[in-house]
Design a protein around this motif. Structure first.
Motif, PDB file in Angstrom:
ATOM      1  N   GLU A 127       0.854  -1.185   0.000  1.00 48.51           N
ATOM      2  CA  GLU A 127       0.000   0.000   0.000  1.00 48.51           C
ATOM      3  C   GLU A 127       0.894   1.240   0.000  1.00 48.51           C
ATOM      4  OE1 GLU A 127      -3.111  -0.351  -0.313  1.00 48.51           O
ATOM      5  OE2 GLU A 127      -4.032  -1.735   1.110  1.00 48.51           O
ATOM      6  N   GLU A 150      -1.251  -3.057  -3.853  1.00 48.59           N
ATOM      7  CA  GLU A 150      -2.171  -4.047  -3.282  1.00 48.59           C
ATOM      8  C   GLU A 150      -3.624  -3.650  -3.546  1.00 48.59           C
ATOM      9  OE1 GLU A 150      -1.572  -4.872   0.892  1.00 48.59           O
ATOM     10  OE2 GLU A 150      -3.311  -6.200   0.976  1.00 48.59           O
ATOM     11  N   ASN A 151      -3.921  -2.366  -3.497  1.00 49.00           N
ATOM     12  CA  ASN A 151      -5.284  -1.881  -3.762  1.00 49.00           C
ATOM     13  C   ASN A 151      -5.340  -0.615  -4.615  1.00 49.00           C
ATOM     14  OD1 ASN A 151      -7.151  -3.684  -2.134  1.00 49.00           O
ATOM     15  ND2 ASN A 151      -5.722  -3.061  -0.519  1.00 49.00           N
ATOM     16  N   LYS A 154      -6.823  -0.546  -8.246  1.00 48.19           N
ATOM     17  CA  LYS A 154      -8.087  -1.207  -8.565  1.00 48.19           C
ATOM     18  C   LYS A 154      -9.106  -0.149  -9.005  1.00 48.19           C
ATOM     19  CE  LYS A 154      -7.153  -5.102  -5.531  1.00 48.19           C
ATOM     20  NZ  LYS A 154      -7.287  -5.671  -4.159  1.00 48.19           N
ATOM     21  N   HIS A 187      -2.109  -3.795 -11.108  1.00 48.41           N
ATOM     22  CA  HIS A 187      -3.180  -4.678 -10.624  1.00 48.41           C
ATOM     23  C   HIS A 187      -4.359  -3.818 -10.222  1.00 48.41           C
ATOM     24  CE1 HIS A 187      -4.910  -8.181  -8.509  1.00 48.41           C
ATOM     25  NE2 HIS A 187      -5.236  -7.330  -7.555  1.00 48.41           N
ATOM     26  N   TRP A 191     -12.082  -6.264 -12.506  1.00 47.13           N
ATOM     27  CA  TRP A 191     -12.357  -7.278 -11.478  1.00 47.13           C
ATOM     28  C   TRP A 191     -13.810  -7.105 -11.051  1.00 47.13           C
ATOM     29  CZ3 TRP A 191     -10.090  -7.380  -5.808  1.00 47.13           C
ATOM     30  CH2 TRP A 191     -10.211  -8.690  -5.274  1.00 47.13           C
ATOM     31  N   GLN A 194     -14.154  -4.798  -5.760  1.00 49.11           N
ATOM     32  CA  GLN A 194     -13.500  -3.487  -5.725  1.00 49.11           C
ATOM     33  C   GLN A 194     -13.593  -2.805  -7.100  1.00 49.11           C
ATOM     34  OE1 GLN A 194      -9.997  -5.426  -3.533  1.00 49.11           O
ATOM     35  NE2 GLN A 194     -10.004  -3.381  -2.638  1.00 49.11           N
ATOM     36  N   ASN A 244      -9.059  -9.983 -13.841  1.00 48.02           N
ATOM     37  CA  ASN A 244      -8.800 -10.720 -12.614  1.00 48.02           C
ATOM     38  C   ASN A 244      -9.977 -11.631 -12.289  1.00 48.02           C
ATOM     39  OD1 ASN A 244      -7.141 -11.222 -10.337  1.00 48.02           O
ATOM     40  ND2 ASN A 244      -8.263  -9.733  -9.087  1.00 48.02           N
ATOM     41  N   GLU A 245      -9.694 -12.925 -12.098  1.00 51.65           N
ATOM     42  CA  GLU A 245     -10.691 -13.873 -11.588  1.00 51.65           C
ATOM     43  C   GLU A 245     -11.935 -13.979 -12.469  1.00 51.65           C
ATOM     44  OE1 GLU A 245     -11.314 -12.839  -7.454  1.00 51.65           O
ATOM     45  OE2 GLU A 245      -9.239 -13.254  -6.938  1.00 51.65           O
ATOM     46  N   ASN A 288      -5.306 -13.017 -14.778  1.00 56.32           N
ATOM     47  CA  ASN A 288      -4.852 -13.385 -13.436  1.00 56.32           C
ATOM     48  C   ASN A 288      -5.959 -14.145 -12.708  1.00 56.32           C
ATOM     49  OD1 ASN A 288      -2.760 -13.003 -11.373  1.00 56.32           O
ATOM     50  ND2 ASN A 288      -4.218 -11.661 -10.321  1.00 56.32           N
ATOM     51  N   GLN A 321      -2.188 -16.505  -9.067  1.00 58.35           N
ATOM     52  CA  GLN A 321      -2.169 -15.759  -7.795  1.00 58.35           C
ATOM     53  C   GLN A 321      -1.336 -16.500  -6.749  1.00 58.35           C
ATOM     54  OE1 GLN A 321      -6.053 -14.590  -6.375  1.00 58.35           O
ATOM     55  NE2 GLN A 321      -6.502 -13.382  -8.213  1.00 58.35           N
ATOM     56  N   HIS A 323      -2.264 -18.070  -3.847  1.00 60.97           N
ATOM     57  CA  HIS A 323      -2.591 -17.981  -2.422  1.00 60.97           C
ATOM     58  C   HIS A 323      -2.707 -19.420  -1.940  1.00 60.97           C
ATOM     59  CE1 HIS A 323      -3.198 -13.698  -2.505  1.00 60.97           C
ATOM     60  NE2 HIS A 323      -4.013 -13.821  -3.530  1.00 60.97           N
ATOM     61  N   GLU A 352       0.642 -13.353  -6.601  1.00 58.24           N
ATOM     62  CA  GLU A 352       0.137 -12.998  -5.262  1.00 58.24           C
ATOM     63  C   GLU A 352       0.500 -14.060  -4.231  1.00 58.24           C
ATOM     64  OE1 GLU A 352      -4.043 -11.919  -5.355  1.00 58.24           O
ATOM     65  OE2 GLU A 352      -3.848 -10.972  -7.325  1.00 58.24           O
ATOM     66  N   TRP A 400       2.291 -11.487  -1.757  1.00 58.48           N
ATOM     67  CA  TRP A 400       1.150 -10.604  -1.490  1.00 58.48           C
ATOM     68  C   TRP A 400       1.324  -9.938  -0.126  1.00 58.48           C
ATOM     69  CZ3 TRP A 400      -1.091  -8.522  -5.252  1.00 58.48           C
ATOM     70  CH2 TRP A 400      -2.265  -7.782  -5.089  1.00 58.48           C
ATOM     71  N   TRP A 408      -3.487  -9.497   4.145  1.00 57.15           N
ATOM     72  CA  TRP A 408      -4.950  -9.608   3.998  1.00 57.15           C
ATOM     73  C   TRP A 408      -5.470 -10.850   4.700  1.00 57.15           C
ATOM     74  CZ3 TRP A 408      -7.982 -12.544   0.023  1.00 57.15           C
ATOM     75  CH2 TRP A 408      -7.273 -13.630  -0.490  1.00 57.15           C
TER      76      TRP A 408
END
Ligand code: XIL
Length: 443
Positions: A127, A150-151, A154, A187, A191, A194, A244-245, A288, A321, A323, A352, A400, A408
């Motif tokens: 951030e 990180e955000n 977005k 990033h 998405w 967000q 994303n996703e 992603n 990603q 995770h 990530e 991440w 997170w």
């Protein structure tokens, strides 16, 4: 008047009014964290029935708090059921120590990115306000040669309403990267979370219906968004998570049923890639997603990338990603996945990476046993052996987060202590770090 991270001694005298029954009296801090619920910290309780009307009693205790607060209210109370009247006198607050300084970064251990420089770029998601912390910034600069916002990039953060761009956070990160010779991984442009929600609404704030006109409208909005964001950062961002996703293996066409899908079918994906490529022809453009080692999901992703490329859509690669957690997926499945996508002749980025210490959503530690952290280190070792072996197919590995003080996973999927990264909450190297950098140092 008080500061977080300092220790204070707080004291004062109390005496009950004439005729009141012997009671307990307490000095208390009513503390309201920013955006949180009010807490009551007992600082100096008397003994039970420890205060009477016969004479002054001295109460004293130490106090410190952490985190940002919107209000601190010091008061003296009688917590027993029967409220009593009392006098107070000579309240004192003395600072004993602090503020506790930021922990100091180790300077005698190898740099993560330098160690891995024969293989791939190594990044951390951060951030903008991390750059306010001197030691965090030193840790970042020493160990990572790429950053991911990180955000801050977005859509919901950067264009919260139509034409209202909030560049400040992303600009700060890009500026840091320029000044320190770091890469930037953008990033993300599209998405379903967000998101810039206004894109899906009419002027009255109602959700748009799926009509051909509305499809045009949201694709235009998306295009304008991508032109603005990719255009602003085209000299600084080398790689973009364009979408994303978007995968859902539960559907026969493998596409997630998001609001984007509802309004545009899969055209939002095509538009996003075409526009990003037009504005930044040299940037690497990725799809992603999480769970890319899961056989059904990765088959979906593989087919989508293959088909889009066959249609001439400028998809350059996939972002895994990654995770993951202490138990799964296995290093073998990760390797098999990288090899599978290598067939497509595309770039692959680990975008990530983090490793939860929990294998499910219900466990929770208040103190994490050392053997778990060692196990985590061994698993990081095994996974980086795969990444290094397959380095021809992997262009970057981004964590991440920078260190365990900010992740997170402390709120997702539930609120609990989690320690998924290479550096601990005091910014010191964990077994996870040694697993990546020098496994001979693992116990
Ligand atoms: C997370 C951030 O880390 C959090 O701060 C935020 O509240 C929610 O999003 N997959 C992604 C990331 O692509 O953007 C998410 O980041 C984590 C999951």
């Amino acid at each position: 008047m008080l500061e977080a991270g300092c220790t204070y001694e707080i004291g004062g005298y109390v005496r009950l009014a004439e005729g009141e029954p012997a009671s307990r009296v307490v000095i208390t801090m009513q503390r309201t964290p920013v955006g949180g619920e009010t807490k009551y910290d007992w600082i100096a309780p008397s003994a039970e029935k420890g205060v009477t009307d016969a004479g002054w009693v001295h109460l004293q205790g130490q106090y410190s708090y952490s985190g940002e607060v919107s209000e601190l209210l010091l008061y003296v109370e009688s917590p027993d059921a029967a409220l009593v009247d009392f006098y107070i006198d000579d309240i004192t607050i003395t600072r004993l120590s602090g503020p506790q300084s930021e922990p100091t970064v180790q300077t005698d251990i190898p740099s993560v990115y330098e160690t891995l420089s024969p293989y791939f770029v190594v990044g951390a998601a951060i951030e903008p306000d991390l750059l306010d912390e001197e030691q965090h910034t030193i840790l970042l600069t020493r160990h990572f040669n790429s950053i991911t916002p990180e955000n801050a990039m977005k859509p919901g953060s950067i264009q919260p309403s139509e034409g209202e761009f909030r560049w400040e956070g992303a600009d700060r990160l890009v500026q840091y990267a320029r000044e320190n010779g770091k890469a930037v991984h953008g990033h993300t442009l599209v998405w379903h979370q967000q998101a810039a929600e206004w894109m899906f609404k009419d002027s009255e704030g109602n959700l748009l219906e799926a009509t051909p006109e509305n499809k045009e409208l949201v694709l235009q909005r998306l295009e304008a968004h991508i032109r603005a964001v990719v255009g602003r950062y085209k000299d600084d961002v080398q790689v973009w998570d364009v979408v994303n996703e978007v995968i859902d293996p539960g559907n026969s066409d493998c596409l997630r049923r998001s609001i984007w899908y509802d309004l545009t079918g899969m055209d939002y994906i095509v538009t996003a890639f075409r526009v990003a490529d037009e504005v930044a022809p040299d940037a690497v453009l990725l799809i992603n997603d999480y769970g890319t080692t899961e056989p059904r999901k990765r088959a979906c992703l593989y087919n989508l990338v293959r088909d889009l490329r066959a249609q001439g859509v400028p998809v350059d690669g996939v972002g895994h990603q990654m995770h993951i957690n202490i138990a799964s997926p296995s290093a073998e499945v990760i390797e098999e996945t990288i090899l599978m996508f290598a067939d497509l002749g595309i770039e692959q980025h680990i975008t990530e990476l983090d490793m939860s210490i929990y294998a499910n959503d219900t466990e929770s530690y208040t103190v994490v046993p050392e053997n778990i952290l060692i196990r985590q280190g061994k698993r990081y070792k095994a996974i980086f052996e795969v990444f290094k072996r397959q380095a021809d197919h992997i262009q970057s590995v981004t964590f991440w987060g920078l260190a365990d003080d900010h992740t997170w996973l402390k709120t997702f999927p539930v609120a609990r202590l989690d320690l998924p990264l290479l550096f601990d909450e005091q910014l010191q190297a964990k077994p996870a770090y040694w697993g990546v950098v020098d496994p001979t140092k693992l116990p």
